[in-house]
Motif scaffolding. Structure first.
Motif, PDB file in Angstrom:
ATOM      1  N   SER A  15       0.847  -1.194   0.000  1.00 44.23           N
ATOM      2  CA  SER A  15       0.000   0.000   0.000  1.00 44.23           C
ATOM      3  C   SER A  15       0.884   1.247   0.000  1.00 44.23           C
ATOM      4  O   SER A  15       2.023   1.214   0.475  1.00 44.23           O
ATOM      5  CB  SER A  15      -0.931  -0.008   1.205  1.00 44.23           C
ATOM      6  N   SER A  16       0.393   2.289  -0.609  1.00 35.94           N
ATOM      7  CA  SER A  16       1.070   3.601  -0.669  1.00 35.94           C
ATOM      8  C   SER A  16       2.247   3.699  -1.643  1.00 35.94           C
ATOM      9  O   SER A  16       2.937   4.710  -1.653  1.00 35.94           O
ATOM     10  CB  SER A  16       1.585   4.046   0.708  1.00 35.94           C
ATOM     11  N   VAL A  17       2.487   2.678  -2.419  1.00 34.17           N
ATOM     12  CA  VAL A  17       3.613   2.764  -3.362  1.00 34.17           C
ATOM     13  C   VAL A  17       3.258   3.596  -4.601  1.00 34.17           C
ATOM     14  O   VAL A  17       4.134   4.024  -5.346  1.00 34.17           O
ATOM     15  CB  VAL A  17       4.114   1.363  -3.802  1.00 34.17           C
ATOM     16  N   GLY A  18       1.941   3.785  -4.804  1.00 31.74           N
ATOM     17  CA  GLY A  18       1.511   4.628  -5.923  1.00 31.74           C
ATOM     18  C   GLY A  18       0.784   3.900  -7.041  1.00 31.74           C
ATOM     19  O   GLY A  18       0.700   4.411  -8.159  1.00 31.74           O
ATOM     20  N   LYS A  19       0.211   2.741  -6.734  1.00 27.65           N
ATOM     21  CA  LYS A  19      -0.509   1.977  -7.767  1.00 27.65           C
ATOM     22  C   LYS A  19      -1.667   2.786  -8.359  1.00 27.65           C
ATOM     23  O   LYS A  19      -1.786   2.928  -9.575  1.00 27.65           O
ATOM     24  CB  LYS A  19      -1.053   0.664  -7.175  1.00 27.65           C
ATOM     25  N   SER A  20      -2.522   3.302  -7.453  1.00 26.49           N
ATOM     26  CA  SER A  20      -3.694   4.043  -7.936  1.00 26.49           C
ATOM     27  C   SER A  20      -3.261   5.320  -8.654  1.00 26.49           C
ATOM     28  O   SER A  20      -3.884   5.728  -9.637  1.00 26.49           O
ATOM     29  CB  SER A  20      -4.617   4.381  -6.768  1.00 26.49           C
ATOM     30  N   SER A  21      -2.184   5.914  -8.183  1.00 30.55           N
ATOM     31  CA  SER A  21      -1.681   7.137  -8.823  1.00 30.55           C
ATOM     32  C   SER A  21      -1.161   6.857 -10.228  1.00 30.55           C
ATOM     33  O   SER A  21      -1.319   7.685 -11.126  1.00 30.55           O
ATOM     34  CB  SER A  21      -0.568   7.751  -7.982  1.00 30.55           C
ATOM     35  N   LEU A  22      -0.545   5.697 -10.411  1.00 30.24           N
ATOM     36  CA  LEU A  22      -0.069   5.333 -11.757  1.00 30.24           C
ATOM     37  C   LEU A  22      -1.249   5.154 -12.709  1.00 30.24           C
ATOM     38  O   LEU A  22      -1.215   5.607 -13.852  1.00 30.24           O
ATOM     39  CB  LEU A  22       0.774   4.052 -11.707  1.00 30.24           C
ATOM     40  N   PHE A  31      -2.669  13.894 -11.322  1.00 30.95           N
ATOM     41  CA  PHE A  31      -2.015  13.465 -10.091  1.00 30.95           C
ATOM     42  C   PHE A  31      -2.695  14.146  -8.918  1.00 30.95           C
ATOM     43  O   PHE A  31      -2.965  15.337  -8.963  1.00 30.95           O
ATOM     44  CB  PHE A  31      -0.526  13.811 -10.097  1.00 30.95           C
ATOM     45  N   VAL A  32      -2.988  13.359  -7.872  1.00 33.01           N
ATOM     46  CA  VAL A  32      -3.628  13.906  -6.682  1.00 33.01           C
ATOM     47  C   VAL A  32      -2.709  13.647  -5.501  1.00 33.01           C
ATOM     48  O   VAL A  32      -2.252  12.519  -5.309  1.00 33.01           O
ATOM     49  CB  VAL A  32      -5.005  13.214  -6.449  1.00 33.01           C
ATOM     50  N   GLU A  33      -2.404  14.674  -4.735  1.00 33.11           N
ATOM     51  CA  GLU A  33      -1.390  14.581  -3.678  1.00 33.11           C
ATOM     52  C   GLU A  33      -1.761  13.552  -2.607  1.00 33.11           C
ATOM     53  O   GLU A  33      -0.928  12.758  -2.205  1.00 33.11           O
ATOM     54  CB  GLU A  33      -1.153  15.961  -3.068  1.00 33.11           C
ATOM     55  N   ASN A  34      -3.005  13.551  -2.134  1.00 36.43           N
ATOM     56  CA  ASN A  34      -3.411  12.568  -1.123  1.00 36.43           C
ATOM     57  C   ASN A  34      -4.625  11.779  -1.563  1.00 36.43           C
ATOM     58  O   ASN A  34      -5.751  12.102  -1.228  1.00 36.43           O
ATOM     59  CB  ASN A  34      -3.687  13.249   0.216  1.00 36.43           C
ATOM     60  N   ASN A 119       8.447   3.170  -8.407  1.00 40.61           N
ATOM     61  CA  ASN A 119       7.747   4.456  -8.569  1.00 40.61           C
ATOM     62  C   ASN A 119       8.309   5.509  -7.609  1.00 40.61           C
ATOM     63  O   ASN A 119       9.032   5.187  -6.682  1.00 40.61           O
ATOM     64  CB  ASN A 119       6.250   4.230  -8.325  1.00 40.61           C
ATOM     65  N   LYS A 120       7.961   6.756  -7.869  1.00 41.70           N
ATOM     66  CA  LYS A 120       8.325   7.936  -7.068  1.00 41.70           C
ATOM     67  C   LYS A 120       9.765   8.385  -7.327  1.00 41.70           C
ATOM     68  O   LYS A 120      10.446   8.863  -6.414  1.00 41.70           O
ATOM     69  CB  LYS A 120       8.079   7.730  -5.557  1.00 41.70           C
ATOM     70  N   ILE A 121      10.238   8.261  -8.561  1.00 40.73           N
ATOM     71  CA  ILE A 121      11.618   8.714  -8.852  1.00 40.73           C
ATOM     72  C   ILE A 121      11.790  10.226  -8.723  1.00 40.73           C
ATOM     73  O   ILE A 121      12.916  10.722  -8.765  1.00 40.73           O
ATOM     74  CB  ILE A 121      12.137   8.293 -10.258  1.00 40.73           C
ATOM     75  N   ASP A 122      10.695  10.952  -8.562  1.00 41.06           N
ATOM     76  CA  ASP A 122      10.825  12.392  -8.316  1.00 41.06           C
ATOM     77  C   ASP A 122      11.342  12.695  -6.911  1.00 41.06           C
ATOM     78  O   ASP A 122      11.790  13.806  -6.632  1.00 41.06           O
ATOM     79  CB  ASP A 122       9.456  13.070  -8.524  1.00 41.06           C
ATOM     80  N   LEU A 123      11.316  11.700  -6.003  1.00 42.66           N
ATOM     81  CA  LEU A 123      11.770  11.920  -4.629  1.00 42.66           C
ATOM     82  C   LEU A 123      13.298  11.874  -4.540  1.00 42.66           C
ATOM     83  O   LEU A 123      13.958  11.166  -5.287  1.00 42.66           O
ATOM     84  CB  LEU A 123      11.184  10.861  -3.680  1.00 42.66           C
ATOM     85  N   SER A 148       7.489   8.013 -12.284  1.00 42.22           N
ATOM     86  CA  SER A 148       6.874   8.924 -11.326  1.00 42.22           C
ATOM     87  C   SER A 148       5.445   9.196 -11.767  1.00 42.22           C
ATOM     88  O   SER A 148       5.220   9.749 -12.841  1.00 42.22           O
ATOM     89  CB  SER A 148       7.643  10.249 -11.249  1.00 42.22           C
ATOM     90  N   ALA A 149       4.506   8.800 -10.925  1.00 43.75           N
ATOM     91  CA  ALA A 149       3.104   9.116 -11.218  1.00 43.75           C
ATOM     92  C   ALA A 149       2.897  10.616 -11.069  1.00 43.75           C
ATOM     93  O   ALA A 149       2.015  11.202 -11.681  1.00 43.75           O
ATOM     94  CB  ALA A 149       2.181   8.357 -10.268  1.00 43.75           C
ATOM     95  N   LYS A 150       3.762  11.236 -10.261  1.00 42.19           N
ATOM     96  CA  LYS A 150       3.629  12.676 -10.008  1.00 42.19           C
ATOM     97  C   LYS A 150       3.980  13.480 -11.261  1.00 42.19           C
ATOM     98  O   LYS A 150       3.229  14.356 -11.670  1.00 42.19           O
ATOM     99  CB  LYS A 150       4.519  13.074  -8.834  1.00 42.19           C
TER     100      LYS A 150
HETATM  101  P1  GDP Z   1      -1.416   2.846  -3.584  1.00 31.62           P
HETATM  102  O1  GDP Z   1      -1.818   2.566  -2.174  1.00 31.62           O
HETATM  103  O2  GDP Z   1      -0.306   1.940  -4.014  1.00 31.62           O
HETATM  104  O3  GDP Z   1      -2.559   2.839  -4.544  1.00 31.62           O
HETATM  105  O4  GDP Z   1      -0.773   4.303  -3.604  1.00 31.62           O
HETATM  106  P2  GDP Z   1      -1.462   5.700  -3.982  1.00 31.62           P
HETATM  107  O5  GDP Z   1      -1.543   5.859  -5.446  1.00 31.62           O
HETATM  108  O6  GDP Z   1      -2.701   5.880  -3.199  1.00 31.62           O
HETATM  109  O7  GDP Z   1      -0.342   6.722  -3.480  1.00 31.62           O
HETATM  110  C1  GDP Z   1       0.046   6.801  -2.112  1.00 31.62           C
HETATM  111  C2  GDP Z   1       0.626   8.182  -1.839  1.00 31.62           C
HETATM  112  O8  GDP Z   1       1.833   8.367  -2.588  1.00 31.62           O
HETATM  113  C3  GDP Z   1      -0.305   9.313  -2.248  1.00 31.62           C
HETATM  114  O9  GDP Z   1      -0.224  10.348  -1.292  1.00 31.62           O
HETATM  115  C4  GDP Z   1       0.257   9.780  -3.591  1.00 31.62           C
HETATM  116  O10 GDP Z   1      -0.001  11.147  -3.822  1.00 31.62           O
HETATM  117  C5  GDP Z   1       1.745   9.510  -3.421  1.00 31.62           C
HETATM  118  N1  GDP Z   1       2.416   9.195  -4.702  1.00 31.62           N
HETATM  119  C6  GDP Z   1       2.016   8.291  -5.635  1.00 31.62           C
HETATM  120  N2  GDP Z   1       2.870   8.272  -6.679  1.00 31.62           N
HETATM  121  C7  GDP Z   1       3.816   9.193  -6.410  1.00 31.62           C
HETATM  122  C8  GDP Z   1       4.984   9.639  -7.108  1.00 31.62           C
HETATM  123  O11 GDP Z   1       5.333   9.192  -8.215  1.00 31.62           O
HETATM  124  N3  GDP Z   1       5.747  10.600  -6.498  1.00 31.62           N
HETATM  125  C9  GDP Z   1       5.403  11.127  -5.284  1.00 31.62           C
HETATM  126  N4  GDP Z   1       6.204  12.062  -4.775  1.00 31.62           N
HETATM  127  N5  GDP Z   1       4.328  10.716  -4.591  1.00 31.62           N
HETATM  128  C10 GDP Z   1       3.535   9.771  -5.146  1.00 31.62           C
END
Ligand code: GDP
Ligand code: MG
Length: 169
Positions: A15-22, A31-34, A119-123, A148-150
């Protein structure tokens, strides 16, 4: 006939790795921050063109069940492709990604194509080196991308690569 039925593609990973964001980036270019963890971003992508063939992908996202370790094999049953995601700033999530790959190999479709995604190579904080992940991917016959989904970097490439593999191109 592939022109009528899309290939099922699942996203898996901690969880939180960014699946839904991708998925959100891919399907709506947003892209949605939270993001609300329980909202899955499943969608269908029409008309991916690969060397004169067209492919449809049906992308499945979890509704957050992975947080409670309650994702069942029903989720990935029939999946022709899987995108296994980890967060490059979180080493534990890379270890979990390896577990998912094992689980898929044991219980998933025998011919399913697997893509490993960091994911999250922008960090700035990097806990998993790309060379480490690439080595793991090579050893296990997986494609590997860092995204980076961001920013959107390399997100489309994941799905294009999968579409190509599925068409055998
Ligand atoms: P999931 O639980 O795997 O579906 O993850 P989410 O897509 O819900 O993302 C979890 C958190 O990580 C959210 O707050 C997103 O905004 C953030 N996030 C997702 N992808 C990225 C990314 O590529 N870069 C950054 N900086 N944050 C991201
Ligand atoms: Mg999610």
């Amino acid at each position: 006939d592939q022109t009528n039925s899309p290939f099922k593609i699942v996203l898996l990973g901690d969880s939180s790795v960014g699946k839904s964001s991708l998925v959100l980036r891919l399907c709506q270019d947003k892209f949605v921050e939270n993001l609300e963890p329980t909202i899955g971003g499943s969608c269908i992508i029409q008309n991916i063109e690969i060397e004169e063939s067209e492919v449809k992908l049906k992308i499945w996202d979890t509704a957050g069940q992975e947080r409670f370790h309650s994702l069942t094999p029903l989720y990935y049953r029939g999946a022709k492709g899987a995108v296994i995601v980890y967060d490059i700033s979180n080493f534990e999530s890379f270890e979990r990604a390896k577990d998912w790959i094992l689980e898929l190999r044991e219980n998933g479709e025998s011919d399913s194509k697997i893509v490993l995604v960091g994911n999250k190579i922008d960090l700035e904080t990097k806990a998993v080196e790309d060379t480490t992940a690439q080595k793991f991917a090579d050893k296990n016959g997986l494609l590997f991308f860092e995204t980076s989904a961001k920013t959107g970097e390399f997100v489309n490439q994941i799905f294009l690569a999968l579409a190509k593999l599925l068409l055998g191109k």
